[in-house]
Structures are given as structure tokens and as C-alpha cells.
Design an enzyme around this catalytic site. Structure first.
Site, PDB file in Angstrom:
ATOM      1  N   ASN A   9       0.873  -1.164   0.000  1.00 24.45           N
ATOM      2  CA  ASN A   9       0.000   0.000   0.000  1.00 24.45           C
ATOM      3  C   ASN A   9       0.910   1.214   0.000  1.00 24.45           C
ATOM      4  OD1 ASN A   9      -1.797   2.037   0.408  1.00 24.45           O
ATOM      5  ND2 ASN A   9      -2.466   1.376   2.454  1.00 24.45           N
ATOM      6  N   LYS A  11       0.143   4.205  -0.286  1.00 21.32           N
ATOM      7  CA  LYS A  11      -0.496   5.398   0.294  1.00 21.32           C
ATOM      8  C   LYS A  11      -0.239   6.589  -0.642  1.00 21.32           C
ATOM      9  CE  LYS A  11      -0.280   3.173   4.741  1.00 21.32           C
ATOM     10  NZ  LYS A  11      -0.212   3.283   6.210  1.00 21.32           N
ATOM     11  N   HIS A  97      -9.614   1.080   4.805  1.00 23.77           N
ATOM     12  CA  HIS A  97      -8.354   1.331   5.513  1.00 23.77           C
ATOM     13  C   HIS A  97      -8.603   2.312   6.659  1.00 23.77           C
ATOM     14  CE1 HIS A  97      -4.256   2.520   6.400  1.00 23.77           C
ATOM     15  NE2 HIS A  97      -3.878   1.428   5.767  1.00 23.77           N
ATOM     16  N   GLU A  99      -6.993   4.756   7.682  1.00 31.88           N
ATOM     17  CA  GLU A  99      -6.767   6.171   7.343  1.00 31.88           C
ATOM     18  C   GLU A  99      -7.984   6.754   6.635  1.00 31.88           C
ATOM     19  OE1 GLU A  99      -3.008   5.477   5.386  1.00 31.88           O
ATOM     20  OE2 GLU A  99      -2.140   4.972   7.325  1.00 31.88           O
ATOM     21  N   GLU A 169      -5.327  -4.653  10.620  1.00 32.47           N
ATOM     22  CA  GLU A 169      -4.309  -3.622  10.813  1.00 32.47           C
ATOM     23  C   GLU A 169      -4.590  -2.876  12.114  1.00 32.47           C
ATOM     24  OE1 GLU A 169      -2.379  -2.611   6.768  1.00 32.47           O
ATOM     25  OE2 GLU A 169      -3.982  -1.180   7.123  1.00 32.47           O
ATOM     26  N   GLY A 175       2.597   2.477  10.836  1.00 31.74           N
ATOM     27  CA  GLY A 175       3.548   3.567  10.658  1.00 31.74           C
ATOM     28  C   GLY A 175       4.242   3.986  11.945  1.00 31.74           C
ATOM     29  N   SER A 215       3.537  -1.905  10.476  1.00 31.36           N
ATOM     30  CA  SER A 215       4.986  -1.994  10.682  1.00 31.36           C
ATOM     31  C   SER A 215       5.551  -3.387  10.386  1.00 31.36           C
ATOM     32  CB  SER A 215       5.362  -1.532  12.098  1.00 31.36           C
ATOM     33  OG  SER A 215       4.942  -0.198  12.304  1.00 31.36           O
TER      34      SER A 215
END
Ligand code: 13P
Length: 257
Positions: A9, A11, A97, A99, A169, A175, A215
């Protein structure tokens, strides 16, 4: 036999030139994979045509998108429909996702509409779920993730479910460099599989690929992928460098499954 998948991904990263170079590097080092193992490159929309061209004729490696619209077509400025992605040759689309849920206020109802449109257009869905740190600290993560799956996937039929891959996730691991331990990942993945089994039966649950994201990197991928219910990874930061991404792909190749 369920598939193992390592999905990038990207992003909102990389220029077209950087994306081209990254895919070149991945293709140069891509190991031979058997039919139960595959790689997905989920790039920003503007990269898709270029990436498609680079992956043409290659096997076990597919193009993905990171989102699609919750409506089929029409006056929705700035949106990209599932039908357009299919037409462009995209195989996978990431939906839900964290985000998107957090920064763009996508709720379970919106995500469900996207899942339905993606499936109706013949796309494979990488469905993301996962809890925030406060949910983990309150030890209510199992019920939370179950709710996300229930709301957005339980209305599907068995045939539709075959086109869903779940990505767990944990938001606190995305991250942050703070990976879930392999025990934490395995525990949640087993829970997710039992949730799917409870609704759709053991066979459907056994066939479901459940990826870990947060991560994941070459140094922890072997241990994560060795877990019985971890069927690969959805990779952010470590997918932006060919060498690191290839390290994770090799961990999948070498996983004894
Ligand atoms: P990182 O691998 O950068 O933690 O990102 C995970 C992720 O969100 C993939 O979708």
C-alpha cells in the site's frame, strides 16, 4: 487451499518516475512463486496505468487500488468508481483502511457500499479492519473488529465472500514502528477466522486469506507469517523500497504453508 498474499500500500507517496523505478526493482528481484502465493501493488490512482503496463505478462503479481467510490457513477467530483478500476485492469481494491475511516470519516455503512460495488464490478477486495490503541487498552479489540466485519461483510453470500481478503491492521501499529507481536497477531487472526466460520461455515473460513498490516518489515515478516492464521501482509512504509518489499515477499515464499 488458501492463498498467501503480500500487498503493497503505497499510500500517497511516490512520483511516477519513483513508482516506475520501484516496480522495476521489485520485478528484477521477484522470486518465483507458486500458485498459492501472490503479490499486489496498490498504488495511487495516477500510477495505475503505468504499473499495469509494467506488470503486463508477469505472473503472481497484480495491480491494486487504495480506494473506490461509494457510488456507481455520476456527479461525484474527485471520485473514482469501481467500474473504472475494473476497466483499467485493476485486480484488487483496498476498502476500509483505517486512514480512510479516520481522516475521511468513512463509516461502516459507506464501506459496505464500496464493498458491494467492488464485488459487483468483479474486483477482489482487501477489506481492512483493526482497533485503535484505546480499544486495545480496554481489551475490547475482539468485539470491535467483529463489529466491523459483521457490519460490512455479513450480508454477503458464499460466492461473494470468496473475493474478499481481510487485512487486520491494528491502528496503533501502523507507521509507528510498533508491530503487534506474533502472538497478538495470531490471536486476532484466529478470532477473525472464527467470526467468519460462525457466519459462513468452516470451509469458507479456512479458505479466507487474513493479512496482517502494521509496521511489517523484513525483520519481523518470517515470524508473523509463520503464525497459523497469518496469510501474508499489507505493507505500507516497507513497500516503498524494493529491497525491503522483496525481503517480505521472500518471507512469504519461504513460509511453510
Ligand atoms: P506500515 O507498514 O507503514 O505500518 O503501514 C501499514 C498499512 O497501513 C498498510 O495498509
Amino acid at each position: 487451499m488458501r492463498k498467501m498474499i503480500v500487498a503493497a500500500n503505497w499510500k500517497m507517496n511516490l512520483t511516477l518516475a519513483e513508482g516506475r523505478q520501484l516496480v522495476e526493482g521489485i520485478l528484477a528481484g521477484l522470486p518465483e512463486l507458486n500458485n498459492e502465493k501472490e503479490v499486489v501493488i496498490s498504488s495511487p490512482f495516477v500510477h495505475i496505468a503505468q504499473t499495469m503496463g509494467q506488470l503486463k505478462g508477469k505472473s503472481h503479481i497484480y495491480t491494486g487500488a487504495q480506494n473506490c467510490a461509494a457510488e456507481a457513477a455520476g456527479a461525484y467530483t474527485g471520485e473514482v468508481s469501481a467500474a473504472m478500476l475494473k476497466d483499467a485492469g485493476v485486480a484488487y481494491v483496498i476498502i476500509g483502511h483505517s486512514e480512510r475511516r479516520e481522516y475521511y470519516k468513512e463509516d461502516n455503512a459507506t464501506i459496505t457500499k464500496k464493498v458491494n460495488l467492488a464485488l459487483a464490478n468483479g474486483l477482489q477486495v482487501l477489506f481492512c479492519c483493526g482497533e485503535a490503541l484505546e480499544v486495545r487498552d480496554a481489551n475490547t479489540q475482539n468485539a470491535f473488529v467483529e463489529g466491523q466485519i459483521q457490519d460490512s461483510l455479513f450480508h454477503l453470500d458464499a460466492a461473494q465472500l470468496k473475493n474478499i481478503t481481510i487485512a487486520y491492521e491494528p491502528i496503533w501499529a501502523i507507521g509507528t514502528g510498533r508491530t503487534a507481536s506474533s502472538a497478538q497477531a495470531q490471536e486476532m487472526h484466529a478470532h477473525i477466522r472464527s467470526v467468519i466460520a460462525g457466519k459462513f461455515g468452516n470451509e469458507a473460513a479456512n479458505e479466507m486469506s487474513i493479512l496482517y498490516g502494521g509496521s511489517c518489515k523484513p525483520s519481523n515478516a518470517d515470524e508473523l507469517f509463520a503464525c497459523a492464521d497469518v496469510d501474508g501482509g499489507l505493507i505500507g512504509g516497507a513497500a516503498l523500497k524494493a529491497e525491503e518489499f522483496l525481503g517480505i515477499i521472500n518471507a512469504m515464499k519461504n513460509a511453510k504453508k
